[in-house]
Design an enzyme around this catalytic site. Structure first.
Site, short mmCIF file in Angstrom:
data_model
loop_
_atom_site.label_atom_id
_atom_site.label_comp_id
_atom_site.label_asym_id
_atom_site.label_seq_id
_atom_site.Cartn_x
_atom_site.Cartn_y
_atom_site.Cartn_z
N THR A 126 101.80 53.95 33.95
CA THR A 126 101.12 52.88 34.69
C THR A 126 99.78 52.54 34.08
OG1 THR A 126 102.20 53.48 36.78
CG2 THR A 126 100.16 52.25 36.95
N SER A 157 106.72 57.22 32.59
CA SER A 157 107.04 58.64 32.48
C SER A 157 108.40 58.98 33.07
CB SER A 157 105.95 59.50 33.12
OG SER A 157 105.87 59.29 34.51
N THR A 204 102.31 58.88 36.07
CA THR A 204 102.14 59.90 37.12
C THR A 204 103.46 60.47 37.63
OG1 THR A 204 102.07 58.20 38.85
CG2 THR A 204 99.96 58.89 37.90
#
Length: 327
Positions: A12, A56, A89
């Site tokens: 992000t 991720s 994250t």
């Protein structure tokens, strides 16, 4: 002058809205992220490496294994004082834990990211990067192992988890607490890990270890299917102290006898597994059938540990013995 290397892996923090795709996608370079900082980095020089540019959730174990090897290679230089990894994250806690397992250097390794993408006016990325760089340059951070720095808080990779899907203070070390914080560019540590970090060297991380979450009345069907389809190990996210519904102990016995290890973690956010309850698939029965209890390691991180040890070529009693120092 301190020297920090920023390794950019997407996420992000490196994303913006792609109107043509109707989605937020990663693609900003580490150099662009560094240019977004709002405050100067007094006495710190930063070099940039662009490792990956992906959310991720799209990363795999082989990629993060390569990342850990690259971190160690960068830190091997006497000219580098620490590393910052920008990362999505969703799986940051997993990559940070793998770095905790695999990175040999005791120099600071600081993972950070953002919950609000770079195109949003209130993005949290620039502040997190600035504070992560300050932490990576701090001599106080040496020897505590890889950490996650988010919203000013410093969390050890061993216990940290993403606790909220969208809030900027998402990371928590449930039951343990943060190690410290960065305030005005200054690093303040309040505690250090009580135990030394066991070093782990492995040529690969096995991608075929499966994680299975248990619920009321669940059956061991997924265990059977996973093993039949080539799973090399099973991690159960089990109840309480490490208990499972009926049938799981018998299936564990069959899998362990066939060479497929079973590691049992608790789905609780705090506390440790312990073999207390018996009968069908209580912890006592699971252990009697060959399962290994994961202590206070979360199921997500227990899977990574098991995958790393299997990737090292360990099986049977040697694998069980190797698990002990981490649990």
């Amino acid at each position: 002058m301190k020297n920090v290397t920023l390794i950019a892996t997407g996420g992000t923090i490196a994303s913006s809205a792609d109107k043509s795709a109707g989605a937020v996608n990663a693609g900003l370079s580490g150099e662009t992220l560094l240019q977004s900082l709002h405050a100067p980095l007094d006495g710190i020089a930063v070099s940039v490496e662009n490792f990956e540019a992906a959310g991720s959730y799209a990363l795999d174990l082989a990629t993060i294994h390569r990342l850990c090897l690259r971190i160690d290679a960068v830190l091997a230089s006497d000219a580098v004082d620490g590393v910052v990894v920008t990362h999505g994250t969703d799986t940051m806690e997993e990559s940070a834990f793998l770095a905790w397992l695999l990175v040999k250097s005791d120099k600071p390794v600081v993972f950070t990211g953002a919950q609000r993408h770079a195109g949003q006016p209130d993005t949290d990325g620039p502040r997190n990067i600035h504070e992560a760089i300050c932490a990576a340059a701090s001599p106080a951070m040496r020897g505590i192992g890889p950490v996650i720095l988010f919203e000013g808080d410093i969390h050890g990779a061993r216990y940290v988890t993403k606790a909220h899907s969208s809030r900027v203070d998402t990371f928590r070390s449930v039951g343990q607490g943060k190690l410290g914080e960065v305030d005005g560019g200054q690093v303040h540590l309040y505690s250090r890990p009580a135990h030394a970090r066991p070093g782990l060297e492995t040529p690969a991380i096995d991608p075929d270890v499966e994680l299975i979450a248990l619920g009321l009345g669940a059956t061991p069907r997924l265990m059977r299917l996973a093993a039949a389809d080539g799973a090399t190990g099973i991690v159960l996210s089990a109840f309480g102290r490490g208990n499972a519904p009926k049938g799981f102990a018998d299936e564990t016995g069959r899998l362990v006898a066939a060479g497929c290890p079973v590691l049992v973690a608790s789905r609780c956010h705090e506390g440790r597994t312990q073999a207390i309850y018996g009968k069908d698939s209580g912890g006592v029965t699971l252990v009697a059938q060959g399962a290994v209890l994961a202590g206070d390691l979360s199921a997500i991180k227990a899977r990574l540990l098991l995958a790393a040890l299997i990737g090292k070529g360990l099986t049977g009693p040697a694998l069980t013995e190797a698990l002990v120092p981490y649990l």
